[in-house]
Design a protein around this motif. Structure first.
Motif: not given
Length: 324
Positions: A195-201, A284-292, A308-314
């Motif tokens: 599966f294409e994970q896309s996000i994780f909490h 968590i910027f170091d993980l998702c690098k601002s997304g797609c 506001k929540l910043k609860n998912y890395a992309l």
């Protein structure tokens, strides 16, 4: 993909093969062919045979409608990996494809592929319309012998913009994956599902950060220039999710060679790879690098992000992992 592009003229086979030959000289290893429907192109087999002679690994995405015994035997003899699209059980598939009878036609050719021991996987793009029926689809296909399945994340680009209300929220997507992981326990042990994970909490952040190199693999690696995408008319883009976004057009293989196309890579991206302050300040910027890049809209934020929540890395939405 938005198929309503009647003014686009297909690239000449010889021009395409010559360009790919030059790419092989610089290290190209594999080619993925997609559409639309690739098997509508009358010279597809000739193109693939030329790629095979160059030593390339080939995969093809298809709706399965135009497969027959001769094509399947050719695919198998050349070790070409096939992905066949099914949107869900019969009623759901025909509803989404807007093509009554499409399910029966595809499944008949899936059975033909199984009969000939072809290596293939079934792909399904999950959204609010078909998420509830995916387990039923997998059970039905497993019962006839299908072993490999790929769950795709719905991208609201191209024709997908028309279905933006059907995209699952981060919470819905996460729940779908977790629940299906439990249901997988009731499926045959030899079934493989990716599966294409896309996000994780972020509550799982310790698990991901302990895995060396994980953030490099999962965040956008467009700047590594490991992939280019060629449109049917020869236009070149740096990622499949940016296809036909003219801001990212690198040029056309009819007029530019690979060296010049790649020279345009940085010029196109430098003014667009701007990271908003809300991302730079995120834990968590170091993980998702601002997304797609393809998913960014208002305020240059990836639509999957809740600032506001910043609860998912992309993750890169194209990154695939196995469902255990």
């Amino acid at each position: 993909m938005n198929p309503n592009q009647g003014d686009i003229e297909d690239i000449n086979k010889d021009v395409l093969v010559n360009f790919i030959e030059n790419c092989v000289a610089t290290g190209l290893k594999s080619v993925h062919i997609f559409g639309g429907e690739p098997f509508l192109r009358h010279d597809l087999i000739d193109i693939c045979n030329a790629f095979i002679n160059l030593g390339l690994h080939i995969s093809i995405a298809t709706n399965g409608h135009f497969l027959n015994e001769d094509i399947i035997k050719w695919l198998k003899s050349n070790n070409i990996f096939l992905t066949i699209t099914l949107h869900g059980p019969k009623d759901i598939h025909d509803r989404i494809s807007k093509n009554p009878g499409s399910y029966d036609r595809t499944v008949a050719n899936i059975k033909l592929a199984l009969k000939n021991n072809l290596h293939f996987a079934l792909t399904t793009c999950i959204n609010k319309i078909n998420a509830h029926s995916y387990y039923q689809l997998v059970r039905e296909m497993a019962n006839i012998g299908v072993k490999n399945f790929i769950i795709l994340y719905f991208s609201p680009i191209g024709r997908g913009i028309e279905l933006i209300n059907e995209i699952m929220t981060n919470e819905e997507w996460e729940n779908f994956i977790f629940e299906f992981q439990k249901l997988k326990m009731n499926l045959p042990l030899d079934i493989e599902i990716s599966f294409e994970q896309s996000i994780f909490h972020k509550k799982y952040i310790s698990y991901f950060t302990l895995r060396q190199g994980w953030s490099h693999v999962c965040s956008c690696n467009i700047t590594t220039k490991e992939m280019i995408v060629i449109d049917s008319n020869g236009d070149v883009y740096p990622c499949i999710l940016l296809l036909r976004d003219r801001r990212f057009l690198l040029g056309n293989i009819k007029s530019l060679d690979l060296k010049n196309l790649m020279a345009n890579f940085d010029d196109k991206l430098n003014n667009i790879l701007i990271i908003p302050d809300t991302c730079l300040e995120c834990s968590i910027f170091d993980l998702c690098k601002s997304g797609c890049i393809a998913y960014k809209g208002k305020d240059n934020l990836d639509f999957r992000c809740n600032p506001k929540l910043k609860n998912y890395a992309l993750f890169c939405p194209l990154f695939t992992r196995e469902l255990y």
